[in-house]
Design an enzyme around this catalytic site. Sequence first.
Site, short mmCIF file in Angstrom:
data_model
loop_
_atom_site.label_atom_id
_atom_site.label_comp_id
_atom_site.label_asym_id
_atom_site.label_seq_id
_atom_site.Cartn_x
_atom_site.Cartn_y
_atom_site.Cartn_z
N GLU A 171 -67.96 -38.75 28.48
CA GLU A 171 -69.21 -39.42 28.82
C GLU A 171 -70.41 -38.64 28.34
OE1 GLU A 171 -69.45 -40.46 32.98
OE2 GLU A 171 -68.00 -42.08 32.72
N GLU A 263 -62.33 -45.55 31.05
CA GLU A 263 -62.46 -45.16 32.46
C GLU A 263 -63.31 -46.19 33.18
OE1 GLU A 263 -63.74 -41.04 33.43
OE2 GLU A 263 -65.03 -41.99 34.93
C1 IDC Z 1 -65.80 -37.42 39.56
C2 IDC Z 1 -64.68 -37.20 40.54
C3 IDC Z 1 -65.13 -36.26 41.63
C4 IDC Z 1 -65.67 -34.99 40.99
C5 IDC Z 1 -66.76 -35.32 39.97
C6 IDC Z 1 -67.28 -34.11 39.22
O1 IDC Z 1 -64.26 -38.45 41.06
O2 IDC Z 1 -64.06 -35.96 42.50
O3 IDC Z 1 -66.22 -34.16 41.99
O4 IDC Z 1 -66.24 -36.21 39.01
O5 IDC Z 1 -66.34 -33.60 38.36
C7 IDC Z 1 -67.45 -40.36 35.82
C8 IDC Z 1 -66.74 -39.19 35.25
C9 IDC Z 1 -65.73 -38.65 36.22
C10 IDC Z 1 -66.25 -38.75 37.66
C11 IDC Z 1 -66.38 -40.22 38.01
C12 IDC Z 1 -66.81 -40.49 39.46
O6 IDC Z 1 -66.12 -39.46 34.00
O7 IDC Z 1 -65.47 -37.31 35.87
O8 IDC Z 1 -65.28 -38.18 38.51
N1 IDC Z 1 -67.34 -40.80 37.09
O9 IDC Z 1 -68.05 -39.89 39.72
N2 IDC Z 1 -68.31 -41.12 35.20
C13 IDC Z 1 -68.80 -42.03 36.07
C14 IDC Z 1 -68.19 -41.85 37.28
#
Ligand code: IDC
Length: 345
Positions: A171, A263
């Site tokens: 991302e 994702e």
């Molecule tokens: C989130 C995880 C969470 C973690 C956070 C930071 O669900 O447990 O603490 O990352 O690493 C994304 C990202 C993905 C995120 C997810 C939800 O690709 O890494 O995971 N998210 O926030 N993009 C949008 C949402």
Amino acid sequence: MTGANPKPGAFTLNGVACTGSVGGEEPPPDPGTGTPVGINGQLKVCGVYLCNQYNRPVQLRGMSTHGIQWFSRCYNNASLDALAKDWKSDLFRIAMYVQESGYETDPAGFTSRVNSLVDMAEARGMYALIDFHTLTPGDPNYNLERAKTFFASVAARNADKKNVIYEIANEPNGVSWAGIKSYAEQVIPVIRAADPDAVIIVGTRGWSSLGVSDGSNEAEVINNPVNASNIMYAFHFYAASHKDTYRAAVSRAATKLPLFVTEFGTVTYTGGGAVDRASSTAWLDLLDQLKIGYANWTYSDADEGSAAFKPGTCNGTDYSSSGVLTESGALLKSRISTPDAFPTS
Ligand code: IDC
């Protein structure tokens, strides 16, 4: 092993081209003739679609790991069996964070862990999406040298496999499309040098929103595409946060760009909160209609609404009963496990 290029031991079963072992080489694990990889073989991009070995569009539906640095215990033979057999998942996305205690702390260890997960997916006939999970910092160029090192290694090691797809930047955020394109045009040749025929997926601006979350839109990609062939562009959404404006962008973009939802979540962009069933269903119906593949965040027991399993599930051995699923997990399993009807000619 391709249908177009039969090798010794080739045979056809139920209309599906198969091969036995090739002289002098270790036979690859038999993915089974009815599995997603067994049926579709080596993938390629054709027009705006992902196509199989018969040059016919296919939609791959599957699940993403959580960060493998945190949830390694969730990825084992029992959980992968459940994903392949009960969920009938086509795809297993391997989210290898680069920061946050990820790849940068142990490049050799994470590379080896990713490779072993690729093998576990292959043995079950599932595609493996190798996700170089950049997130913070958001400019993938920060990790350019790491990306080149990592992809040179995994692409060389997995070049002969048919089940590998590469996702070079999860991302991108806080970076222009020009910056992402420049990164892609430096990393893609590294992969191609080792694994010329694999599909590669490029992240887009604004957390892979095609720029929409940064006030832009898909035109910046359409007007200035990455200079490479056999590539797709990533689009991500979180159903409780991203609704009609985002769906409209995907509907427009899908006529011009090969898209893959590498994702998405059924909840808010934080990864937590309640499942938005109406928006999730609208999204999944749209992706089905457009034949856009997807991987859901996450196949894990994280204590957050996006996780498919209830907390503690990965401490046990049961990944199959309905009692271990969260609301999000039950919804995704019901969607992913319906028949694929992949074209075979
Ligand atoms: C989130 C995880 C969470 C973690 C956070 C930071 O669900 O447990 O603490 O990352 O690493 C994304 C990202 C993905 C995120 C997810 C939800 O690709 O890494 O995971 N998210 O926030 N993009 C949008 C949402």
